[in-house]
Write a protein that holds these residues in place. Sequence first.
Motif, PDB file in Angstrom:
ATOM      1  N   LEU A 220       0.821  -1.203   0.000  1.00 54.31           N
ATOM      2  CA  LEU A 220       0.000   0.000   0.000  1.00 54.31           C
ATOM      3  C   LEU A 220       0.861   1.262   0.000  1.00 54.31           C
ATOM      4  CD1 LEU A 220      -2.811   1.231   0.126  1.00 54.31           C
ATOM      5  CD2 LEU A 220      -2.723   1.057   2.629  1.00 54.31           C
ATOM      6  N   THR A 221       1.939   1.243   0.792  1.00 56.70           N
ATOM      7  CA  THR A 221       2.848   2.400   0.842  1.00 56.70           C
ATOM      8  C   THR A 221       3.449   2.669  -0.533  1.00 56.70           C
ATOM      9  OG1 THR A 221       3.401   2.004   3.160  1.00 56.70           O
ATOM     10  CG2 THR A 221       4.953   3.320   1.864  1.00 56.70           C
ATOM     11  N   ASN A 222       3.888   1.615  -1.198  1.00 57.90           N
ATOM     12  CA  ASN A 222       4.476   1.779  -2.526  1.00 57.90           C
ATOM     13  C   ASN A 222       3.435   2.168  -3.561  1.00 57.90           C
ATOM     14  OD1 ASN A 222       7.531   0.925  -2.792  1.00 57.90           O
ATOM     15  ND2 ASN A 222       6.634  -0.400  -1.222  1.00 57.90           N
ATOM     16  N   ASN A 223       2.205   1.712  -3.363  1.00 57.13           N
ATOM     17  CA  ASN A 223       1.144   2.106  -4.290  1.00 57.13           C
ATOM     18  C   ASN A 223       0.836   3.596  -4.157  1.00 57.13           C
ATOM     19  OD1 ASN A 223      -0.793   1.042  -6.316  1.00 57.13           O
ATOM     20  ND2 ASN A 223      -2.293   1.897  -4.887  1.00 57.13           N
ATOM     21  N   ARG A 224       0.871   4.106  -2.924  1.00 55.29           N
ATOM     22  CA  ARG A 224       0.659   5.545  -2.722  1.00 55.29           C
ATOM     23  C   ARG A 224       1.766   6.353  -3.416  1.00 55.29           C
ATOM     24  NH1 ARG A 224      -0.625   4.626   3.595  1.00 55.29           N
ATOM     25  NH2 ARG A 224      -2.894   4.303   3.446  1.00 55.29           N
ATOM     26  N   SER A 225       2.992   5.842  -3.307  1.00 57.40           N
ATOM     27  CA  SER A 225       4.116   6.508  -3.970  1.00 57.40           C
ATOM     28  C   SER A 225       3.934   6.475  -5.487  1.00 57.40           C
ATOM     29  CB  SER A 225       5.426   5.821  -3.582  1.00 57.40           C
ATOM     30  OG  SER A 225       6.516   6.376  -4.282  1.00 57.40           O
ATOM     31  N   LEU A 226       3.446   5.345  -5.990  1.00 59.52           N
ATOM     32  CA  LEU A 226       3.198   5.201  -7.420  1.00 59.52           C
ATOM     33  C   LEU A 226       2.175   6.236  -7.899  1.00 59.52           C
ATOM     34  CD1 LEU A 226       3.312   3.628 -10.145  1.00 59.52           C
ATOM     35  CD2 LEU A 226       1.577   2.090  -9.187  1.00 59.52           C
ATOM     36  N   ILE A 227       1.079   6.373  -7.163  1.00 56.40           N
ATOM     37  CA  ILE A 227       0.027   7.319  -7.542  1.00 56.40           C
ATOM     38  C   ILE A 227       0.526   8.762  -7.429  1.00 56.40           C
ATOM     39  CG2 ILE A 227      -2.249   8.214  -6.903  1.00 56.40           C
ATOM     40  CD1 ILE A 227      -2.957   5.341  -6.022  1.00 56.40           C
ATOM     41  N   ALA A 228       1.351   9.017  -6.416  1.00 57.33           N
ATOM     42  CA  ALA A 228       1.881  10.371  -6.238  1.00 57.33           C
ATOM     43  C   ALA A 228       2.768  10.779  -7.415  1.00 57.33           C
ATOM     44  CB  ALA A 228       2.665  10.456  -4.933  1.00 57.33           C
ATOM     45  N   HIS A 229       3.568   9.830  -7.898  1.00 56.28           N
ATOM     46  CA  HIS A 229       4.466  10.129  -9.017  1.00 56.28           C
ATOM     47  C   HIS A 229       3.756  10.067 -10.367  1.00 56.28           C
ATOM     48  CE1 HIS A 229       7.794   9.169  -6.095  1.00 56.28           C
ATOM     49  NE2 HIS A 229       8.316  10.213  -6.723  1.00 56.28           N
ATOM     50  N   PHE A 230       2.735   9.189 -10.452  1.00 57.34           N
ATOM     51  CA  PHE A 230       2.041   8.999 -11.722  1.00 57.34           C
ATOM     52  C   PHE A 230       0.525   9.051 -11.481  1.00 57.34           C
ATOM     53  CE2 PHE A 230       6.023   6.555 -11.758  1.00 57.34           C
ATOM     54  CZ  PHE A 230       6.682   7.160 -12.821  1.00 57.34           C
ATOM     55  N   PRO A 231      -0.010  10.249 -11.225  1.00 57.40           N
ATOM     56  CA  PRO A 231      -1.429  10.382 -10.848  1.00 57.40           C
ATOM     57  C   PRO A 231      -2.399   9.916 -11.946  1.00 57.40           C
ATOM     58  CG  PRO A 231      -0.446  12.530 -11.275  1.00 57.40           C
ATOM     59  CD  PRO A 231       0.683  11.552 -11.221  1.00 57.40           C
ATOM     60  N   ASN A 232      -1.939   9.865 -13.178  1.00 59.62           N
ATOM     61  CA  ASN A 232      -2.819   9.453 -14.278  1.00 59.62           C
ATOM     62  C   ASN A 232      -2.704   7.962 -14.591  1.00 59.62           C
ATOM     63  OD1 ASN A 232      -3.778  12.120 -14.713  1.00 59.62           O
ATOM     64  ND2 ASN A 232      -1.936  12.594 -15.914  1.00 59.62           N
ATOM     65  N   PHE A 233      -1.915   7.255 -13.774  1.00 55.62           N
ATOM     66  CA  PHE A 233      -1.735   5.818 -13.992  1.00 55.62           C
ATOM     67  C   PHE A 233      -2.933   5.086 -13.390  1.00 55.62           C
ATOM     68  CE2 PHE A 233       0.456   1.711 -12.766  1.00 55.62           C
ATOM     69  CZ  PHE A 233       0.557   1.228 -14.061  1.00 55.62           C
ATOM     70  N   ILE A 234      -3.859   4.675 -14.248  1.00 53.59           N
ATOM     71  CA  ILE A 234      -5.151   4.132 -13.808  1.00 53.59           C
ATOM     72  C   ILE A 234      -4.988   2.867 -12.961  1.00 53.59           C
ATOM     73  CG2 ILE A 234      -7.345   3.158 -14.580  1.00 53.59           C
ATOM     74  CD1 ILE A 234      -7.127   4.956 -17.037  1.00 53.59           C
ATOM     75  N   GLN A 235      -4.083   1.983 -13.363  1.00 54.23           N
ATOM     76  CA  GLN A 235      -3.930   0.714 -12.650  1.00 54.23           C
ATOM     77  C   GLN A 235      -3.488   0.921 -11.201  1.00 54.23           C
ATOM     78  OE1 GLN A 235      -1.501  -0.670 -16.058  1.00 54.23           O
ATOM     79  NE2 GLN A 235      -2.400  -2.673 -15.671  1.00 54.23           N
ATOM     80  N   GLY A 236      -2.801   2.023 -10.941  1.00 57.36           N
ATOM     81  CA  GLY A 236      -2.397   2.309  -9.561  1.00 57.36           C
ATOM     82  C   GLY A 236      -3.579   2.627  -8.676  1.00 57.36           C
ATOM     83  N   HIS A 237      -4.616   3.171  -9.275  1.00 63.48           N
ATOM     84  CA  HIS A 237      -5.827   3.491  -8.504  1.00 63.48           C
ATOM     85  C   HIS A 237      -6.708   2.257  -8.328  1.00 63.48           C
ATOM     86  CE1 HIS A 237      -5.275   7.893  -8.511  1.00 63.48           C
ATOM     87  NE2 HIS A 237      -4.691   7.700  -9.679  1.00 63.48           N
TER      88      HIS A 237
END
Length: 219
Positions: free
Chosen positions: A202-219
């Motif tokens: 979950l922590t890494n997923n939050r980092s993923l979304i923070a860096h790539f907010p338009n990355f749908i799979q991260g959401h």
Amino acid sequence: PFSFRSSIYLGHQLRDVKDFDGALNRFERALELEPGSSIARAGLALTLQQSGAFEGALEEYKKALIESPEMNDLNYNIGLVLQLMSRNEESLGYYRKVDVESPHFSLSLNNSGTLYEKMDMPDSALHYYMRGVKLGSLDARKNIERLNKKIVYQIENALGSNKWIHAEYLSRSLIDLFGTHQSAQFYLVISLFEQNRYGESLTNNRSLIAHFPNFIQGH
């Protein structure tokens, strides 16, 4: 009879049309006329190299280097022949000599990167590729792109085989190599989740979304 200069000229011309026997004859004649000529010996060595006679080429390059130690490109040529012979450690040794004398020799840098990649040392490979890119080497840039795709492919194979720990290792390695990396961070999230390490995932997923907010799979 041919002069030294005409023998050298004809040697190059014959080699260019792959008349290796004729070229060897001309360079050997040039050496008869000027026995200490590193230019003639290097021409002889290159002809042997291009004809596939690597041992002979190596011997002649080394003789030329003894005759003209200031010709640093001979270190590169020796390194290249050794690389063609899969004598990777020895090849790197000569490329290092090139680097000491000519740190802007992009061909040597790129070849060093290729060798380190073959030796499964991607961090060292990337170091040399990046130096090549800074010097404008298109080959080095292409090798970086290929190295990136290669590791992504390995991660996907690991995930497809349920090798979660290996996928995690490769994902972290890719992030270490290239910094913020969308695919690697996403695959890291998956590999951690499949190991039941939900908090880290979950922590890494939050980092993923923070860096790539338009990355749908991260959401």
